[in-house]
Scaffold this motif. Structure first.
Motif, PDB file in Angstrom:
ATOM      1  N   ILE A   1       3.209  -2.070  16.175  1.00  0.00           N
ATOM      2  CA  ILE A   1       1.961  -1.373  16.481  1.00  0.00           C
ATOM      3  C   ILE A   1       1.966   0.007  15.824  1.00  0.00           C
ATOM      4  N   ILE A   2       3.098   0.675  15.897  1.00  0.00           N
ATOM      5  CA  ILE A   2       3.234   1.990  15.248  1.00  0.00           C
ATOM      6  C   ILE A   2       3.070   1.846  13.735  1.00  0.00           C
ATOM      7  N   GLN A   3       3.618   0.779  13.158  1.00  0.00           N
ATOM      8  CA  GLN A   3       3.469   0.561  11.720  1.00  0.00           C
ATOM      9  C   GLN A   3       2.002   0.388  11.328  1.00  0.00           C
ATOM     10  N   ARG A   4       1.223  -0.270  12.185  1.00  0.00           N
ATOM     11  CA  ARG A   4      -0.209  -0.408  11.902  1.00  0.00           C
ATOM     12  C   ARG A   4      -0.873   0.964  11.840  1.00  0.00           C
TER      13      ARG A   4
ATOM     14  N   ALA B   1       0.126   2.746   8.670  1.00  0.00           N
ATOM     15  CA  ALA B   1      -0.577   2.212   7.498  1.00  0.00           C
ATOM     16  C   ALA B   1      -1.946   2.866   7.361  1.00  0.00           C
ATOM     17  N   LEU B   2      -2.617   3.104   8.477  1.00  0.00           N
ATOM     18  CA  LEU B   2      -3.911   3.800   8.425  1.00  0.00           C
ATOM     19  C   LEU B   2      -3.740   5.220   7.887  1.00  0.00           C
ATOM     20  N   ALA B   3      -2.715   5.912   8.372  1.00  0.00           N
ATOM     21  CA  ALA B   3      -2.458   7.284   7.910  1.00  0.00           C
ATOM     22  C   ALA B   3      -2.121   7.295   6.419  1.00  0.00           C
ATOM     23  N   LEU B   4      -1.327   6.334   5.986  1.00  0.00           N
ATOM     24  CA  LEU B   4      -0.982   6.230   4.574  1.00  0.00           C
ATOM     25  C   LEU B   4      -2.231   5.971   3.737  1.00  0.00           C
ATOM     26  N   TYR B   5      -3.083   5.094   4.206  1.00  0.00           N
ATOM     27  CA  TYR B   5      -4.313   4.792   3.473  1.00  0.00           C
ATOM     28  C   TYR B   5      -5.183   6.039   3.324  1.00  0.00           C
TER      29      TYR B   5
ATOM     30  N   ALA C   1      -4.882  -3.786   3.942  1.00  0.00           N
ATOM     31  CA  ALA C   1      -5.214  -5.106   4.484  1.00  0.00           C
ATOM     32  C   ALA C   1      -3.969  -5.963   4.640  1.00  0.00           C
ATOM     33  N   LEU C   2      -3.113  -5.973   3.631  1.00  0.00           N
ATOM     34  CA  LEU C   2      -1.899  -6.795   3.686  1.00  0.00           C
ATOM     35  C   LEU C   2      -0.911  -6.281   4.730  1.00  0.00           C
ATOM     36  N   LEU C   3      -0.770  -4.967   4.850  1.00  0.00           N
ATOM     37  CA  LEU C   3       0.108  -4.405   5.880  1.00  0.00           C
ATOM     38  C   LEU C   3      -0.437  -4.694   7.274  1.00  0.00           C
ATOM     39  N   ASN C   4      -1.742  -4.646   7.424  1.00  0.00           N
ATOM     40  CA  ASN C   4      -2.371  -4.966   8.700  1.00  0.00           C
ATOM     41  C   ASN C   4      -2.136  -6.435   9.060  1.00  0.00           C
TER      42      ASN C   4
END
Length: 189
Positions: free
Chosen positions: A23-26, A29-33, A73-76
């Motif tokens: 969940i933290i990785q999701r 990923a948003l922050a990275l995007y 999208a792929l990380l999600n």
């Protein structure tokens, strides 16, 4: 007598820690995007040519917007599949010795996972909106700042739009693979 195995409680705790990590990785990923999109926008503006200077080859830079959203999208998707797998494992642990019949079981009873999936759908919508907005702003800014350059490289510009749309579809359909109360989703794996 000593046990030579890890009992169910420790396995359950470890799996839940892994769910939390996914969940933290999701969120990361948003922050990275967002970081990537802002950086690409800054580069587009910084490369704006001064009068009389040649226009830099920004057509390659515009590919960064859809590539970033495709990575998001792929990380999600990866995180959603990992969470589903882990929660399926947790459901099996909740069913040991029929404990789910006498104790509330978050992963075994569909009412709980259904509510969690509905709440998590807001994350998916936020991800979709961020990806749509990031691509629209980035590609729109590139078109506004470098219209002649993008006309000359229209194939690359349209390929960027197509890749952006594919990434949005992937983000939008990812909830199909959400956990559904003890069973894997019925869609193809």
């Amino acid at each position: 007598m000593s046990k030579n195995f890890v009992d169910a409680n420790y396995r359950f705790i470890a799996a839940y820690q892994e769910v939390n990590a996914r969940i933290i990785q999701r969120q990361q990923a948003l922050a990275l995007y967002v970081t990537l999109v802002v950086s690409l926008l800054a580069a587009l503006v910084a490369l704006r040519p001064a009068p009389g200077n040649p226009t830099p080859p920004v057509e390659w830079l515009i590919l960064g917007f859809p590539v970033a959203s495709m990575c998001l999208a792929l990380l999600n998707y990866k995180a959603e599949r990992a969470i589903t797998n882990l929660r399926t494992f947790l459901a099996k642990l909740e069913k040991l010795e029929d404990a789910h019949l006498s104790l509330p079981s978050y992963n075994t009873e569909p009412q709980w996972s259904s509510s969690a999936n509905k709440a998590r759908r807001f994350h998916d919508l936020a991800t979709t909106l961020l990806a749509a907005g990031g691509n629209a702003i980035g590609l729109g800014a590139a078109w506004k700042i470098y219209p002649q350059r993008l006309v000359e490289a229209s194939g690359l510009f349209y390929a960027s739009i197509a890749l952006a749309l594919v990434s949005l579809v992937v983000v939008f359909i990812t909830p199909q693979w959400s956990y559904r109360g003890g069973e894997w989703p019925s869609v193809a794996r």
